[in-house]
Structures are given as structure tokens and as C-alpha cells.
Motif scaffolding. Structure first.
Motif, PDB file in Angstrom:
ATOM      1  N   ASN A 152      23.607  59.734  27.101  1.00 26.68           N
ATOM      2  CA  ASN A 152      24.395  60.972  27.062  1.00 26.68           C
ATOM      3  C   ASN A 152      24.867  61.344  25.662  1.00 26.68           C
ATOM      4  N   ILE A 153      25.103  60.340  24.816  1.00 24.78           N
ATOM      5  CA  ILE A 153      25.591  60.640  23.458  1.00 24.78           C
ATOM      6  C   ILE A 153      24.503  61.382  22.684  1.00 24.78           C
ATOM      7  N   ALA A 154      23.301  60.803  22.672  1.00 23.59           N
ATOM      8  CA  ALA A 154      22.179  61.430  21.950  1.00 23.59           C
ATOM      9  C   ALA A 154      21.884  62.816  22.515  1.00 23.59           C
ATOM     10  N   LEU A 155      21.875  62.948  23.839  1.00 23.06           N
ATOM     11  CA  LEU A 155      21.547  64.235  24.468  1.00 23.06           C
ATOM     12  C   LEU A 155      22.605  65.297  24.167  1.00 23.06           C
ATOM     13  N   ASP A 156      23.879  64.891  24.196  1.00 29.69           N
ATOM     14  CA  ASP A 156      24.961  65.851  23.916  1.00 29.69           C
ATOM     15  C   ASP A 156      24.931  66.324  22.459  1.00 29.69           C
ATOM     16  N   ILE A 157      24.570  65.422  21.547  1.00 30.20           N
ATOM     17  CA  ILE A 157      24.486  65.803  20.128  1.00 30.20           C
ATOM     18  C   ILE A 157      23.427  66.892  19.960  1.00 30.20           C
ATOM     19  N   VAL A 158      22.248  66.667  20.531  1.00 30.87           N
ATOM     20  CA  VAL A 158      21.143  67.614  20.388  1.00 30.87           C
ATOM     21  C   VAL A 158      21.466  68.941  21.073  1.00 30.87           C
TER      22      VAL A 158
END
Length: 206
Positions: free
Chosen positions: A127-133
């Protein structure tokens, strides 16, 4: 000195995500968690940032095998040529997940990658990587910080990652302990799946 931000994967704090995105928009480099190993990344539209990553990795930018972290499959049409239904089904079935799929690159690739015939696409189950993008509005590039010759803790423990990368990047995210197994890489650029590297993702899709 790099900033160090703690973000929880179960429920990423939007305020902290925005801080990360501001660093990326300013051309900064970040180290962030994925569903496999921690990655080094930057905004794919920022040439200077891309060049910094290439220098750190000791490669020429045009020849660098960076993959693109996308939020979902809607980003694909920007960077990937038309793909057939069977390829799309494989992507839909396995994303988000610990895979890098090599696909035929489109003419819209960022300048340094214009001559590339293929592009590696990742949609990590993190979720961290996806939310950043998602908040940034376009993909970030990804290259693993994993090193076979190194003590594992320096690529899995966020505090030791910070210690090692402090002077090279602008921000390190503490998203908990990372893994040490990279993504499974599958080449779909000719339609037929070819296993390039076996990693965390199951190869049962063949």
C-alpha cells in the motif's frame, strides 16, 4: 542527510505520503518498501533524478534496466504498446504482486528510454508504494537496493538502510522489515511468457 519517515503499510498516513511525493516532485530520490525488497526510486519524468539513480547504480541511463512502479493497469497504455487479451489476463491475474513483467515499450516512454523496445512493469502488493504512485500521478522507477555480496540486514532493516544510504538519497521510508527475495521477472514482450528470473512470485502462471 536523508529524511527518515515511518509509514505503516496497513493504513498509510496520507500526510506522510504527501511528504514523500513532494520530495519526488522536487527531483529527490527515495528508498521505499515493496512486496519484495526495498527499492530505490524517483519520478520517471525527472531526467536529473533518473541520472542520479543511474550514477549510484554505476550504469548508463539509456542502458539501465529500471522497472516502472505503476498504481494499476490504467497506467499501462502510457508506456506499453497495445497488448493482446491473453497477456492482459496474465497481468490482471498476477498484479498487484511480486512480479516484474517485461512488455513492449510505446513511443511515449520518457526521453532517456525512447529507444527501448521493452519496459519492465511492477504493481507491487504494498500500500505504501501504491499510494505514493497514485498521489504522484505517474509511475516511479524502481531498482532494488539488494546486493548479493552484502550483509542482508543492510537491505532489509530500515535503520541500517538509512545508515548506508544517508548521503546518497533524500528520503528513506521505514515501512517495516523488507524481504530479501526479488520479484519474479517474466518476459511477455512477444506474447509468450518467458521466465527471466525466478524470485518471490510463483512460476505457476506458465
Amino acid at each position: 542527510m536523508a529524511d527518515f519517515i515511518k509509514i505503516y503499510e496497513e493504513n498509510p498516513n496520507q500526510k506522510e505520503i504527501s511528504k514523500v511525493v513532494n520530495v519526488l516532485k522536487r527531483g529527490g530520490l527515495i528508498i521505499y518498501p515493496t512486496d519484495t525488497v526495498y527499492g530505490l526510486g524517483c519520478d520517471i519524468t525527472n531526467i536529473k533524478a533518473l541520472e542520479r539513480v543511474a550514477r549510484i547504480k554505476g550504469v548508463k541511463l539509456e542502458k539501465a534496466n529500471f522497472s516502472f512502479i505503476c498504481h494499476d493497469l490504467s497506467n499501462l497504455s502510457d508506456y506499453v504498446k497495445q497488448i493482446d487479451t491473453s497477456v492482459f489476463k496474465i497481468l490482471k491475474h498476477n498484479f498487484p504482486g511480486p512480479y516484474t513483467f517485461i512488455l513492449p515499450g510505446s513511443k511515449n516512454l520518457p526521453n532517456p528510454f525512447k529507444k527501448r523496445k521493452t519496459v519492465g512493469i511492477r504493481i507491487p502488493n504494498n500500500n505504501i508504494a501504491l499510494d505514493i504512485v497514485k498521489t504522484l500521478g505517474n509511475p516511479i522507477i524502481s531498482t532494488s537496493i539488494r546486493d548479493d555480496d552484502e550483509i542482508i540486514e543492510y537491505t532489509t532493516d530500515p535503520e541500517l538502510i538509512l545508515e548506508k544510504w544517508d548521503n546518497l538519497v533524500d528520503l528513506v521510508i521505514d515501512g517495516g522489515y523488507g524481504g530479501n527475495e526479488p520479484s519474479t521477472v517474466i518476459d511477455l514482450s512477444d506474447g509468450e511468457p518467458i521466465l527471466v528470473r525466478e524470485g518471490k512470485g510463483s512460476t505457476e502462471i506458465f
